[in-house]
Structure formats: C-alpha cells, structure tokens
Design an enzyme around this catalytic site. Structure first.
Site, PDB file in Angstrom:
ATOM      1  N   ASN A  92       0.866  -1.179   0.000  1.00  0.00           N
ATOM      2  CA  ASN A  92       0.000   0.000   0.000  1.00  0.00           C
ATOM      3  C   ASN A  92       0.903   1.229   0.000  1.00  0.00           C
ATOM      4  O   ASN A  92       1.519   1.544   1.007  1.00  0.00           O
ATOM      5  CB  ASN A  92      -0.883  -0.038   1.260  1.00  0.00           C
ATOM      6  CG  ASN A  92      -1.679   1.237   1.442  1.00  0.00           C
ATOM      7  OD1 ASN A  92      -1.828   2.028   0.518  1.00  0.00           O
ATOM      8  ND2 ASN A  92      -2.197   1.448   2.652  1.00  0.00           N
ATOM      9  N   TRP A  93       0.956   1.903  -1.140  1.00  0.00           N
ATOM     10  CA  TRP A  93       1.881   3.036  -1.269  1.00  0.00           C
ATOM     11  C   TRP A  93       1.301   4.327  -0.699  1.00  0.00           C
ATOM     12  O   TRP A  93       1.944   5.371  -0.746  1.00  0.00           O
ATOM     13  CB  TRP A  93       2.276   3.231  -2.731  1.00  0.00           C
ATOM     14  CG  TRP A  93       3.078   2.097  -3.301  1.00  0.00           C
ATOM     15  CD1 TRP A  93       3.543   0.996  -2.619  1.00  0.00           C
ATOM     16  CD2 TRP A  93       3.530   1.928  -4.642  1.00  0.00           C
ATOM     17  NE1 TRP A  93       4.242   0.175  -3.458  1.00  0.00           N
ATOM     18  CE2 TRP A  93       4.248   0.717  -4.713  1.00  0.00           C
ATOM     19  CE3 TRP A  93       3.396   2.690  -5.810  1.00  0.00           C
ATOM     20  CZ2 TRP A  93       4.832   0.252  -5.894  1.00  0.00           C
ATOM     21  CZ3 TRP A  93       3.974   2.232  -6.992  1.00  0.00           C
ATOM     22  CH2 TRP A  93       4.690   1.024  -7.019  1.00  0.00           C
ATOM     23  N   LYS A  94       0.077   4.282  -0.222  1.00  0.00           N
ATOM     24  CA  LYS A  94      -0.568   5.453   0.392  1.00  0.00           C
ATOM     25  C   LYS A  94      -0.388   6.685  -0.505  1.00  0.00           C
ATOM     26  O   LYS A  94      -0.376   6.563  -1.724  1.00  0.00           O
ATOM     27  CB  LYS A  94      -0.012   5.686   1.793  1.00  0.00           C
ATOM     28  CG  LYS A  94      -0.045   4.412   2.655  1.00  0.00           C
ATOM     29  CD  LYS A  94       0.189   4.680   4.095  1.00  0.00           C
ATOM     30  CE  LYS A  94       0.290   3.357   4.832  1.00  0.00           C
ATOM     31  NZ  LYS A  94       0.139   3.479   6.256  1.00  0.00           N
ATOM     32  N   HIS A 121      -9.505   0.846   4.588  1.00  0.00           N
ATOM     33  CA  HIS A 121      -8.240   0.989   5.330  1.00  0.00           C
ATOM     34  C   HIS A 121      -8.489   1.888   6.549  1.00  0.00           C
ATOM     35  O   HIS A 121      -9.294   2.828   6.480  1.00  0.00           O
ATOM     36  CB  HIS A 121      -7.180   1.600   4.411  1.00  0.00           C
ATOM     37  CG  HIS A 121      -5.812   1.569   5.004  1.00  0.00           C
ATOM     38  ND1 HIS A 121      -5.388   2.493   5.926  1.00  0.00           N
ATOM     39  CD2 HIS A 121      -4.784   0.706   4.838  1.00  0.00           C
ATOM     40  CE1 HIS A 121      -4.142   2.205   6.296  1.00  0.00           C
ATOM     41  NE2 HIS A 121      -3.756   1.119   5.642  1.00  0.00           N
ATOM     42  N   GLU A 145      -6.922   4.269   7.771  1.00  0.00           N
ATOM     43  CA  GLU A 145      -6.721   5.704   7.542  1.00  0.00           C
ATOM     44  C   GLU A 145      -7.956   6.321   6.891  1.00  0.00           C
ATOM     45  O   GLU A 145      -8.303   7.464   7.152  1.00  0.00           O
ATOM     46  CB  GLU A 145      -5.454   5.924   6.690  1.00  0.00           C
ATOM     47  CG  GLU A 145      -4.204   5.685   7.524  1.00  0.00           C
ATOM     48  CD  GLU A 145      -2.996   5.234   6.739  1.00  0.00           C
ATOM     49  OE1 GLU A 145      -2.982   5.327   5.503  1.00  0.00           O
ATOM     50  OE2 GLU A 145      -2.035   4.767   7.385  1.00  0.00           O
ATOM     51  N   GLU A 191      -5.549  -5.407  10.315  1.00  0.00           N
ATOM     52  CA  GLU A 191      -4.533  -4.398  10.578  1.00  0.00           C
ATOM     53  C   GLU A 191      -4.848  -3.694  11.897  1.00  0.00           C
ATOM     54  O   GLU A 191      -5.661  -2.753  11.915  1.00  0.00           O
ATOM     55  CB  GLU A 191      -4.515  -3.362   9.456  1.00  0.00           C
ATOM     56  CG  GLU A 191      -4.230  -3.935   8.092  1.00  0.00           C
ATOM     57  CD  GLU A 191      -3.630  -2.885   7.167  1.00  0.00           C
ATOM     58  OE1 GLU A 191      -2.508  -3.075   6.734  1.00  0.00           O
ATOM     59  OE2 GLU A 191      -4.294  -1.872   6.927  1.00  0.00           O
ATOM     60  N   GLY A 217       2.214   1.885  10.773  1.00  0.00           N
ATOM     61  CA  GLY A 217       3.143   3.014  10.658  1.00  0.00           C
ATOM     62  C   GLY A 217       3.807   3.391  11.968  1.00  0.00           C
ATOM     63  O   GLY A 217       4.433   4.447  12.062  1.00  0.00           O
ATOM     64  N   SER A 271       3.293  -2.567  10.242  1.00  0.00           N
ATOM     65  CA  SER A 271       4.751  -2.574  10.396  1.00  0.00           C
ATOM     66  C   SER A 271       5.389  -3.911  10.031  1.00  0.00           C
ATOM     67  O   SER A 271       6.314  -4.361  10.703  1.00  0.00           O
ATOM     68  CB  SER A 271       5.131  -2.142  11.824  1.00  0.00           C
ATOM     69  OG  SER A 271       4.641  -0.842  12.089  1.00  0.00           O
ATOM     70  N   GLY A 328       2.785  -1.267   4.331  1.00  0.00           N
ATOM     71  CA  GLY A 328       2.829   0.158   4.019  1.00  0.00           C
ATOM     72  C   GLY A 328       4.264   0.604   3.786  1.00  0.00           C
ATOM     73  O   GLY A 328       4.829   0.430   2.706  1.00  0.00           O
ATOM     74  N   GLY A 329       4.883   1.135   4.827  1.00  0.00           N
ATOM     75  CA  GLY A 329       6.223   1.736   4.734  1.00  0.00           C
ATOM     76  C   GLY A 329       7.239   0.888   3.978  1.00  0.00           C
ATOM     77  O   GLY A 329       7.950   1.405   3.103  1.00  0.00           O
TER      78      GLY A 329
HETATM   79  C1  PEP Z   1      -0.756  -0.110   5.845  1.00  0.00           C
HETATM   80  O1  PEP Z   1      -0.685   0.990   5.350  1.00  0.00           O
HETATM   81  O2  PEP Z   1      -1.704  -0.845   5.551  1.00  0.00           O
HETATM   82  C2  PEP Z   1       0.298  -0.544   6.756  1.00  0.00           C
HETATM   83  C3  PEP Z   1       0.191  -1.708   7.325  1.00  0.00           C
HETATM   84  O3  PEP Z   1       1.340   0.324   6.973  1.00  0.00           O
HETATM   85  P1  PEP Z   1       2.759  -0.014   7.691  1.00  0.00           P
HETATM   86  O4  PEP Z   1       3.273  -1.296   7.086  1.00  0.00           O
HETATM   87  O5  PEP Z   1       3.624   1.141   7.381  1.00  0.00           O
HETATM   88  O6  PEP Z   1       2.475  -0.171   9.157  1.00  0.00           O
END
Ligand code: PEP
Length: 251
Positions: free
Chosen positions: A9-11, A95, A97, A167, A173, A213, A234-235
């Site tokens: 997920n590149w957000k 998601h 967010e 999640e 994050g 994470s 994500g990251g």
């Molecule tokens: C996400 O954006 O779905 C996510 C899990 O982010 P991260 O891996 O950065 O925690």
C-alpha cells in the site's frame, strides 16, 4: 492450500515517475517468485502507467479506494469499473486511515466491497482495532462487527473475491508489530467467524492478511502461523529491496 498475498500500500506517496521507477526496480527482484500473489497499490493518478510497466510480469495492480456507484454526479469519486479500465485487479477497501480521516464506516465498506466485486475486482477489506479498543478488551467484538457489517449480504461464492486484511490500528506506521501469536489469535477468530457466516469451505479458502509494520525481518514469523496468509505492507513497500524481501519470505 491458500496462495499467499503480499500487497504493498503506497498510500499518498510517489509521483508517476517514482511509481514506475519503483515497479521497474521491483520486477527483476520478484521475477522468479512463484506461488505468491504480488500486489502494489499506487495513487490513482499513477495506476494506468504502473499497469503498463507491470504488463507481462507477476505483479498485480490495486487501487487504494473506490466509490460504489458506476457513474453519475459524484465529483471526485472513482468507480470500480474505471479501476478495472486502468488495469486494476484488486482494490483496498476500508483501510483504517480512510475510516479515521475520511468517515469510512462499515456501511460504506459494505457498499464498496459489493460494487468492487460486481465490477470483477478482488476486494481487500481491512479491519482492525484501535489501541484503546484492544486495551479495553474489545478487539474481538470490534472485529466481529466490522466483518459482519462489512461483508453483509455477500454470498459464500462471492467470498472467493474477498481478501481480509487484519490491521491493528496501533501497529500501522508505528513500528509496533503485533506478535506472531497476537496476530494468529485474531486471524483464527476471523476464520471461525467467516465459517459461521459463510460455511467452512468458503472460510478455509479466504486469504487473511496481516498488516502493521511488516518488515523483512518479521515477515517469516508471521507467515509461519497457520491462519496468516500474507501481508498488507505500508512503509516497507516503498522501497523495492525491502518489499521484494517480504515477497520472497519463503526463499
Ligand atoms: C498499511 O498501510 O496498511 C500498513 C500496514 O502500513 P505499515 O506497514 O507502514 O504499518
């Protein structure tokens, strides 16, 4: 056997040029990967160009959101069939967010999931509890209501087009990952719940991803758990090397 899914997920990161450069760097690193469904989710504006860049490779394309109407006076929204048109096979829905900043609810998740599936997309439906909910021992009741409402009205057949992403909001994050056991406990709960709602066979076939994470150094432990079928990343998906290391967790 469930094929694992590793989805990035590149957000709200990466221009079109940066996004295509990232997949071009990623392609050779995962070219020999077998039996993993690899998905990347760039911003809307980069979808079409990233699709051209991944054509013929083993990388699939996802959007990060969609609307439920096919067309009409809905300024700023993007319909599932337009995502198909841009080359998407998957779409992330609900998601945390989006729930936190954009008023996404279980009801909108449900409408979006139905519309996405009807358009031929695989819906990656996200669920997860906040830290306050976990600390007040509401994790299971929150997950239960998110799944029950989010998937309401879907049939067992249609569940084949759904991937669940668990999640925990406190792990996204933040660098804090749920322990392998904490994640497995919730994944197992979700699978039992799906069996109750859709039957054992349909539940056994659903991929349940962990997100929060995930990094190259913790993916193996998570993937060793029986009900963890992949990761939403994500990251660590923003760099080809770390995402490829996660995709290649089994090597
Ligand atoms: C996400 O954006 O779905 C996510 C899990 O982010 P991260 O891996 O950065 O925690």
């Amino acid at each position: 056997m469930r094929t694992p899914v590793i989805a990035g997920n590149w957000k709200l990161f990466k221009t079109i040029g940066e996004a295509t450069a990232l997949v071009n760097e990623l392609k050779p690193l995962v070219a020999r990967t077998r039996n993993v469904e690899i998905v990347v989710a760039p911003v809307f504006t980069a979808l079409s160009r990233v699709f051209d860049a991944v054509a013929g490779s083993n990388i699939n394309l996802a959007a990060q959101n969609c609307y439920w109407e096919e067309e009409g006076a809905f300024t700023g929204e993007v319909a599932p069939k337009l995502l198909k048109d841009a080359g998407c096979s998957h779409v992330i829905i609900g998601h945390s967010e989006r729930r936190q900043y954009f008023g996404e609810s279980d009801a909108t998740v449900n409408r979006k999931a139905k519309a996405a599936i009807a358009a031929g997309l695989t819906a990656i439906v996200c669920v997860g509890e906040t830290l306050a909910e976990r600390e007040s021992e509401k994790t299971f009741s929150i997950i239960e209501s998110q799944i029950e409402s989010g998937l309401e009205g879907l049939s067992a057949e249609v569940l084949a087009n759904v991937i669940i992403a668990y999640e925990p909001v406190w792990a996204i994050g933040t660098g804090k990952t749920a322990s392998d056991e904490q994640a497995q406990e919730v994944h197992s709960f979700i699978r039992h719940l799906l069996a109750r709602l859709f039957g054992q066979a349909a539940a056994d076939a659903v991929r349940i991803l962990y997100g929060g994470s995930v990094k190259p150094d913790n993916v193996k432990g998570l993937m060793a758990k029986p009900d963890i079928d992949g990761a939403l990343v994500g990251g660590a998906s923003l760099k080809a090397e770390s995402f490829a290391a996660i995709v290649n967790f089994g090597l």
